[in-house]
Design a protein around this motif. Structure first.
Motif: not given
Ligand code: NAD
Length: 354
Positions: A200-220
């Motif tokens: 979406k941001a049109n940046v090279p994926v190799a350098g991308v970092n995104v933290p994901v928090v909460g749990g591991h199902a749907g809205i969590t």
């Protein structure tokens, strides 16, 4: 040639924060090293003949940090082990089949990865898997407590929001629980968030970092795109909402596309291999190895929570805070808490009543 390869391994061992989740370090991980410098490490995969288990066995066979690879399942492991065992990489591979071989599979393990259980079919939630997978996880964790109580446990079997608390209760009952050594594998959420954000941001994926928090199902599942790097100024609030939803529904996207033939297996195997590699690097003393994982936590009022975790010689070395959240993420955090709390409580209750 051999010297060059060794230097590459050493360079990969020296890498900094989040090093293990970058595709370039994964390329390093896949080379055919003779890694004399790495200590012996045994990894057991429970559910190794399954949709995730087989490609995960392959990827762990490619990891130069593994010296022994134990492949356990209730059926089919002799074939998988013979096949994977012919690959000319460092580790010795052994297949174990059926409960009477589980002890041997586990003994001496440094890391145990659990992708055993049934996957979702279209229309099912992860929670629908609870009844079958809870029993499988319970019996496997009872054996882990007995045969390799010091191993780091990487829980892949769903619903992770409940199977991790089940494992914790089983280990507590056995007197072996160490909260630093139990991990719910949420790496696939991070992998997806990185891929979708880069697109979406049109940046090279190799350098991308995104933290994901909460749990591991749907809205969590709460991706923190406000903390994504590199920063993207071309994304609107609507784009962020759409990216969040796509990350939360990533598993369902695959379940529907597979139309009854299971859930994510290949991307999950990749994510599982990345997380296990991070655990091994931590055990080996590599500094600043950071991955998101669902662990026992006190960063919110919930007893288990996924966030960035620094991995060390004893497993969890530090649970990192959530950092600054956008208003949208603050809302997401509040809305996920009741569902995550209920899933955690369901797991604890199951472990203590059955
Ligand atoms: P699968 O049915 O293809 O494979 C599961 C394997 O587990 C089978 O080979 C089966 O024989 C084995 N198994 C069953 N009972 C066992 C036991 N008692 N001991 C050892 N092995 C046993 O399923 P899959 O697609 O590989 O998915 C496995 C699990 O991973 C599911 O629970 C799925 O929901 C979960 N999953 C998690 C994530 C995640 O992000 N954490 C992503 C995708 C799937």
């Amino acid at each position: 040639m051999k010297g060059t390869m060794l230097r590459s391994v050493q360079a990969s061992l020296r890498r900094g924060p989040n090093a293990s989740s970058s595709p370039s370090s994964f390329r390093l991980l896949c080379r055919d090293y003779s890694s004399e410098s790495a200590p012996n490490r045994k990894v057991a995969v429970l559910g190794a003949a399954g949709g995730i288990g087989q490609p995960l066995a392959l990827l762990m066979k490619l990891n130069p940090l593994v010296s022994n690879l134990a492949l356990y399942d209730i059926a089919g492991t002799p074939g998988v082990a013979a096949d994977v065992g012919h690959i000319n990489t460092r580790s010795q591979v052994a297949g174990y089949m059926g409960e009477d071989q589980l002890a041997q599979a586990l003994e001496g393990s440094d890391v145990v990865i659990i992708p055993a259980g049934v996957p979702r079919k279209p229309g099912m939630t992860r929670d629908d898997l609870f009844n079958i997978n809870a029993g499988i996880v319970k019996s496997l964790c009872t054996a882990i407590a007995k045969y390799c109580p010091n191993a780091l446990v990487n829980m892949i079997s769903n619903p992770v929001n409940s199977t991790v608390p089940i494992a914790a209760e089983i280990f507590k009952k056995a007197g072996t629980y160490d909260e630093k050594k139990l991990f719910g594998v949420t790496t696939l959420d991070v992998v997806r968030a990185k891929t979708f954000y880069a697109g979406k941001a049109n940046v090279p994926v190799a350098g991308v970092n995104v933290p994901v928090v909460g749990g591991h199902a749907g809205i969590t599942i709460l991706p923190l795109f406000s903390q994504a790097t590199p920063e993207a100024n071309n994304l609107s609030d609507e784009d962020i909402k759409a990216l969040t939803k796509r990350t939360q529904d990533g598993g369902t996207e695959v379940v529907e596309a597979k139309a009854g033939k299971g859930s994510a297996t290949l991307s999950m195997a990749y994510a599982g291999a990345i997380f296990a590699d991070a655990c091994l690097k931590g055990l080996n003393g590599v500094p600043d190895v950071v991955e998101c994982s669902f662990v026992q936590s006190s960063i919110t009022e919930l007893p288990f929570f996924a966030s960035k975790v620094k991995l060390g010689k004893n497993g969890v070395e530090e649970i990192m805070g959530l950092g600054l959240l956008s208003d949208y993420e603050k809302q997401g955090l509040e809305s996920l808490k009741p569902e995550l709390k209920a899933s955690i409580e369901k797991g604890i209750k199951y472990a203590n009543q059955s």
